[in-house]
Design a protein around this motif. Structure first.
Motif, PDB file in Angstrom:
ATOM      1  N   HIS A  34       3.341 -10.204 -20.834  1.00 39.77           N
ATOM      2  CA  HIS A  34       1.885 -10.279 -20.650  1.00 39.77           C
ATOM      3  C   HIS A  34       1.504  -9.438 -19.431  1.00 39.77           C
ATOM      4  O   HIS A  34       1.768  -9.833 -18.292  1.00 39.77           O
ATOM      5  CB  HIS A  34       1.436 -11.725 -20.460  1.00 39.77           C
ATOM      6  N   ARG A  35       0.882  -8.285 -19.686  1.00 39.30           N
ATOM      7  CA  ARG A  35       0.555  -7.359 -18.598  1.00 39.30           C
ATOM      8  C   ARG A  35      -0.879  -7.555 -18.127  1.00 39.30           C
ATOM      9  O   ARG A  35      -1.819  -7.532 -18.926  1.00 39.30           O
ATOM     10  CB  ARG A  35       0.751  -5.914 -19.051  1.00 39.30           C
ATOM     11  N   SER A  36      -1.060  -7.741 -16.816  1.00 41.83           N
ATOM     12  CA  SER A  36      -2.391  -7.841 -16.212  1.00 41.83           C
ATOM     13  C   SER A  36      -2.384  -6.996 -14.940  1.00 41.83           C
ATOM     14  O   SER A  36      -1.876  -7.424 -13.897  1.00 41.83           O
ATOM     15  CB  SER A  36      -2.733  -9.304 -15.856  1.00 41.83           C
ATOM     16  N   ASN A  37      -2.900  -5.775 -15.040  1.00 38.26           N
ATOM     17  CA  ASN A  37      -2.937  -4.907 -13.865  1.00 38.26           C
ATOM     18  C   ASN A  37      -3.772  -5.561 -12.765  1.00 38.26           C
ATOM     19  O   ASN A  37      -4.770  -6.233 -13.030  1.00 38.26           O
ATOM     20  CB  ASN A  37      -3.513  -3.547 -14.232  1.00 38.26           C
ATOM     21  N   LEU A  38      -3.336  -5.355 -11.528  1.00 37.49           N
ATOM     22  CA  LEU A  38      -3.879  -6.098 -10.397  1.00 37.49           C
ATOM     23  C   LEU A  38      -4.498  -5.167  -9.362  1.00 37.49           C
ATOM     24  O   LEU A  38      -3.928  -4.126  -9.025  1.00 37.49           O
ATOM     25  CB  LEU A  38      -2.757  -6.918  -9.745  1.00 37.49           C
ATOM     26  N   ALA A  39      -5.662  -5.554  -8.841  1.00 41.99           N
ATOM     27  CA  ALA A  39      -6.308  -4.851  -7.732  1.00 41.99           C
ATOM     28  C   ALA A  39      -6.411  -5.788  -6.541  1.00 41.99           C
ATOM     29  O   ALA A  39      -6.944  -6.892  -6.662  1.00 41.99           O
ATOM     30  CB  ALA A  39      -7.695  -4.366  -8.144  1.00 41.99           C
ATOM     31  N   VAL A  40      -5.874  -5.350  -5.391  1.00 47.38           N
ATOM     32  CA  VAL A  40      -6.025  -6.074  -4.133  1.00 47.38           C
ATOM     33  C   VAL A  40      -7.098  -5.338  -3.336  1.00 47.38           C
ATOM     34  O   VAL A  40      -6.953  -4.157  -3.028  1.00 47.38           O
ATOM     35  CB  VAL A  40      -4.701  -6.123  -3.345  1.00 47.38           C
ATOM     36  N   ILE A  41      -8.186  -6.040  -3.010  1.00 49.35           N
ATOM     37  CA  ILE A  41      -9.377  -5.415  -2.435  1.00 49.35           C
ATOM     38  C   ILE A  41      -9.587  -5.969  -1.025  1.00 49.35           C
ATOM     39  O   ILE A  41      -9.634  -7.192  -0.831  1.00 49.35           O
ATOM     40  CB  ILE A  41     -10.609  -5.711  -3.316  1.00 49.35           C
ATOM     41  N   SER A  42      -9.722  -5.070  -0.049  1.00 45.83           N
ATOM     42  CA  SER A  42      -9.869  -5.544   1.334  1.00 45.83           C
ATOM     43  C   SER A  42     -10.720  -4.580   2.144  1.00 45.83           C
ATOM     44  O   SER A  42     -10.851  -3.401   1.819  1.00 45.83           O
ATOM     45  CB  SER A  42      -8.497  -5.702   1.995  1.00 45.83           C
ATOM     46  N   ASP A  43     -11.294  -5.103   3.241  1.00 42.63           N
ATOM     47  CA  ASP A  43     -12.057  -4.279   4.172  1.00 42.63           C
ATOM     48  C   ASP A  43     -11.107  -3.401   4.976  1.00 42.63           C
ATOM     49  O   ASP A  43      -9.918  -3.717   5.117  1.00 42.63           O
ATOM     50  CB  ASP A  43     -12.858  -5.169   5.127  1.00 42.63           C
ATOM     51  N   PRO A  44     -11.611  -2.296   5.550  1.00 43.24           N
ATOM     52  CA  PRO A  44     -10.762  -1.469   6.421  1.00 43.24           C
ATOM     53  C   PRO A  44     -10.162  -2.286   7.555  1.00 43.24           C
ATOM     54  O   PRO A  44     -10.788  -3.236   8.043  1.00 43.24           O
ATOM     55  CB  PRO A  44     -11.754  -0.426   6.965  1.00 43.24           C
ATOM     56  N   PHE A  45      -8.946  -1.933   7.957  1.00 40.07           N
ATOM     57  CA  PHE A  45      -8.207  -2.541   9.075  1.00 40.07           C
ATOM     58  C   PHE A  45      -7.681  -3.938   8.763  1.00 40.07           C
ATOM     59  O   PHE A  45      -7.108  -4.583   9.637  1.00 40.07           O
ATOM     60  CB  PHE A  45      -9.068  -2.630  10.352  1.00 40.07           C
ATOM     61  N   TYR A  46      -7.865  -4.444   7.548  1.00 35.07           N
ATOM     62  CA  TYR A  46      -7.521  -5.839   7.268  1.00 35.07           C
ATOM     63  C   TYR A  46      -6.042  -6.127   7.518  1.00 35.07           C
ATOM     64  O   TYR A  46      -5.681  -7.214   7.948  1.00 35.07           O
ATOM     65  CB  TYR A  46      -7.892  -6.198   5.830  1.00 35.07           C
ATOM     66  N   GLY A  47      -5.182  -5.153   7.204  1.00 37.72           N
ATOM     67  CA  GLY A  47      -3.744  -5.374   7.383  1.00 37.72           C
ATOM     68  C   GLY A  47      -3.028  -5.699   6.094  1.00 37.72           C
ATOM     69  O   GLY A  47      -1.988  -6.378   6.102  1.00 37.72           O
ATOM     70  N   GLU A  48      -3.557  -5.173   4.980  1.00 43.64           N
ATOM     71  CA  GLU A  48      -2.960  -5.498   3.685  1.00 43.64           C
ATOM     72  C   GLU A  48      -1.585  -4.872   3.480  1.00 43.64           C
ATOM     73  O   GLU A  48      -0.851  -5.256   2.556  1.00 43.64           O
ATOM     74  CB  GLU A  48      -3.896  -5.072   2.546  1.00 43.64           C
ATOM     75  N   SER A  49      -1.207  -3.905   4.329  1.00 45.23           N
ATOM     76  CA  SER A  49       0.119  -3.289   4.178  1.00 45.23           C
ATOM     77  C   SER A  49       1.227  -4.331   4.355  1.00 45.23           C
ATOM     78  O   SER A  49       2.302  -4.212   3.759  1.00 45.23           O
ATOM     79  CB  SER A  49       0.302  -2.144   5.178  1.00 45.23           C
ATOM     80  N   GLU A  50       0.965  -5.361   5.156  1.00 41.45           N
ATOM     81  CA  GLU A  50       1.932  -6.457   5.311  1.00 41.45           C
ATOM     82  C   GLU A  50       2.130  -7.170   3.974  1.00 41.45           C
ATOM     83  O   GLU A  50       3.261  -7.532   3.610  1.00 41.45           O
ATOM     84  CB  GLU A  50       1.427  -7.439   6.361  1.00 41.45           C
ATOM     85  N   LEU A  51       1.043  -7.370   3.250  1.00 37.00           N
ATOM     86  CA  LEU A  51       1.123  -7.982   1.923  1.00 37.00           C
ATOM     87  C   LEU A  51       1.901  -7.082   0.971  1.00 37.00           C
ATOM     88  O   LEU A  51       2.764  -7.545   0.211  1.00 37.00           O
ATOM     89  CB  LEU A  51      -0.286  -8.239   1.394  1.00 37.00           C
ATOM     90  N   VAL A  52       1.617  -5.779   1.005  1.00 40.08           N
ATOM     91  CA  VAL A  52       2.293  -4.830   0.113  1.00 40.08           C
ATOM     92  C   VAL A  52       3.785  -4.785   0.411  1.00 40.08           C
ATOM     93  O   VAL A  52       4.616  -4.680  -0.506  1.00 40.08           O
ATOM     94  CB  VAL A  52       1.655  -3.431   0.226  1.00 40.08           C
ATOM     95  N   ASP A  53       4.160  -4.880   1.691  1.00 38.04           N
ATOM     96  CA  ASP A  53       5.587  -4.906   2.051  1.00 38.04           C
ATOM     97  C   ASP A  53       6.295  -6.058   1.347  1.00 38.04           C
ATOM     98  O   ASP A  53       7.401  -5.893   0.809  1.00 38.04           O
ATOM     99  CB  ASP A  53       5.753  -5.074   3.561  1.00 38.04           C
ATOM    100  N   ARG A  54       5.654  -7.202   1.328  1.00 37.88           N
ATOM    101  CA  ARG A  54       6.266  -8.381   0.710  1.00 37.88           C
ATOM    102  C   ARG A  54       6.320  -8.246  -0.805  1.00 37.88           C
ATOM    103  O   ARG A  54       7.305  -8.652  -1.445  1.00 37.88           O
ATOM    104  CB  ARG A  54       5.497  -9.643   1.117  1.00 37.88           C
ATOM    105  N   VAL A  55       5.277  -7.649  -1.388  1.00 36.87           N
ATOM    106  CA  VAL A  55       5.265  -7.443  -2.837  1.00 36.87           C
ATOM    107  C   VAL A  55       6.359  -6.461  -3.242  1.00 36.87           C
ATOM    108  O   VAL A  55       7.052  -6.657  -4.250  1.00 36.87           O
ATOM    109  CB  VAL A  55       3.885  -6.935  -3.301  1.00 36.87           C
ATOM    110  N   GLU A  56       6.536  -5.418  -2.451  1.00 35.64           N
ATOM    111  CA  GLU A  56       7.585  -4.436  -2.744  1.00 35.64           C
ATOM    112  C   GLU A  56       8.948  -5.117  -2.771  1.00 35.64           C
ATOM    113  O   GLU A  56       9.794  -4.815  -3.630  1.00 35.64           O
ATOM    114  CB  GLU A  56       7.559  -3.326  -1.700  1.00 35.64           C
ATOM    115  N   GLY A  57       9.187  -6.034  -1.843  1.00 37.64           N
ATOM    116  CA  GLY A  57      10.448  -6.762  -1.823  1.00 37.64           C
ATOM    117  C   GLY A  57      10.636  -7.626  -3.058  1.00 37.64           C
ATOM    118  O   GLY A  57      11.775  -7.847  -3.504  1.00 37.64           O
ATOM    119  N   MET A  58       9.531  -8.109  -3.635  1.00 41.23           N
ATOM    120  CA  MET A  58       9.611  -8.958  -4.832  1.00 41.23           C
ATOM    121  C   MET A  58       9.941  -8.168  -6.091  1.00 41.23           C
ATOM    122  O   MET A  58      10.530  -8.722  -7.028  1.00 41.23           O
ATOM    123  CB  MET A  58       8.259  -9.676  -5.030  1.00 41.23           C
ATOM    124  N   THR A  59       9.585  -6.898  -6.133  1.00 39.21           N
ATOM    125  CA  THR A  59       9.762  -6.120  -7.365  1.00 39.21           C
ATOM    126  C   THR A  59      11.176  -5.571  -7.517  1.00 39.21           C
ATOM    127  O   THR A  59      11.605  -5.244  -8.630  1.00 39.21           O
ATOM    128  CB  THR A  59       8.764  -4.952  -7.413  1.00 39.21           C
TER     129      THR A  59
END
Length: 329
Positions: free
Chosen positions: A23-48
């Motif tokens: 079941h494929r559901s493409n995902l968008a993570v939406i944030s304001d500038p400077f929020y710090g979402e790269s920390e979230l992406v680091d963790r997601v990369e480790g999960m994949t």
């Protein structure tokens, strides 16, 4: 820092598990500038694991076909908003990307600037392509306090109150100006500047709050609940072991519509090369170099090499100004 993004990680983990089950559901993570979402992406990369690949959209602007050749069943793409320009023909790469996404059987996990997302969702109906969306929320004073104090022992830091301003420093109005080119000449246009800090000083109630509470309430208001901005301002205030409540209010902004439009481009990209900004402004007979110089002088942006970006401490004022002109929403 305290663990962050636990709720978001749970949602992304479910998207990845569902994909593994067909079941494929493409995902968008939406944030304001400077929020710090790269920390979230680091963790997601480790999960994949080996199934995943991580790409920044900057590398795809001139070579989108490289995405088709990239390995990995799960594709993490950061800053996808960089695939469009606010000009004629500026949506071609974004449209090609969205067509590629529809035809692919891979899972796409993407990050977006919130101001670009809102605009593109109206223009291109992005929601059709990303059935799952995570909008990173603003943080409250208690959350920001927990985030910033998590590495310190209780009582380790001393919060120092700012000295009350003198009467002559409580002027509500002062003179300011901005530059404008008229008939080929650069002139200074006078404008009134409201000192919001003075206004608040006049309205402050007599009851006193602990200095720590005062600091984090003020930090949350000035940062508008943006954790990345709050962390930047925290570093400015921290003089270990003291924390000084000398936070400055965001600057007042007096810009005409054209210069404000240019500012909205910088905001919606997060940062932009002067050459890229010129590509958008030149057809409108606007000089990117002049505009950047003006915005830098007003302390709304900073220039690092050829890249111009919003100053984090000015972010709240920039957004409020552009919303008044309906250049962002």
């Amino acid at each position: 820092m305290t663990p962050r993004f636990e709720e978001e990680i749970s949602l992304i983990k479910k998207v990845i598990i569902d994909f593994g089950e067909g079941h494929r559901s493409n995902l968008a993570v939406i944030s304001d500038p400077f929020y710090g979402e790269s920390e979230l992406v680091d963790r997601v990369e480790g999960m994949t694991g080996e199934e995943g690949i991580r790409i920044n959209a900057r590398t795809l602007i001139r070579d989108l076909e490289a995405l088709e050749d990239a390995r990995g069943r799960i594709v993490i793409i950061e800053e996808v908003h960089r695939l469009y320009r606010r000009k004629i023909g500026g949506f071609d790469t974004m449209n090609s990307f969205l067509k590629m996404l529809v035809c692919s059987d891979r899972l796409f996990i993407t990050t977006w600037n919130s101001y670009s997302w809102k605009y593109l969702d109206e223009v291109l109906d992005l929601g059709r392509y990303f059935s799952r969306q995570i909008k990173l929320p603003k943080m409250g004073a208690d959350q920001i306090r927990d985030m910033l104090l998590s590495g310190y022992e209780e009582g380790e830091l001393t919060f120092v109150e700012e000295e009350p301003p003198k009467a002559e420093e409580l002027k509500v109005l002062s003179r300011g100006s901005y530059k404008k080119t008229l008939m080929g000449h650069c002139v200074q246009i006078p404008r009134p500047v409201v000192d919001t800090r003075s206004v608040r000083s006049r309205l402050t109630k007599t009851e006193k709050k602990p200095p720590e509470d005062v600091f984090f309430d003020r930090l949350t208001r000035i940062s508008d609940g943006n954790p990345g901005v709050a962390e930047y301002l925290w570093k400015e205030a921290l003089d270990y072991p003291q924390v000084r409540n000398a936070l400055k209010d965001p600057p007042s902004i007096g810009l005409d519509y054209d210069d404000s439009f240019a500012l909205s481009i910088v905001l919606s990209m997060g940062s932009v090369e002067v050459e890229e900004l010129s590509d958008v402004l030149e057809p409108l007979d606007l000089s990117a170099e002049r505009v950047v110089g003006l915005l830098e002088e007003m302390e709304l942006v900073f220039l690092e090499g050829d890249v111009v970006a919003i100053r984090s401490e000015a972010l709240k004022s920039v957004v409020e100004h552009l919303r008044r002109l309906r250049l962002v929403w």
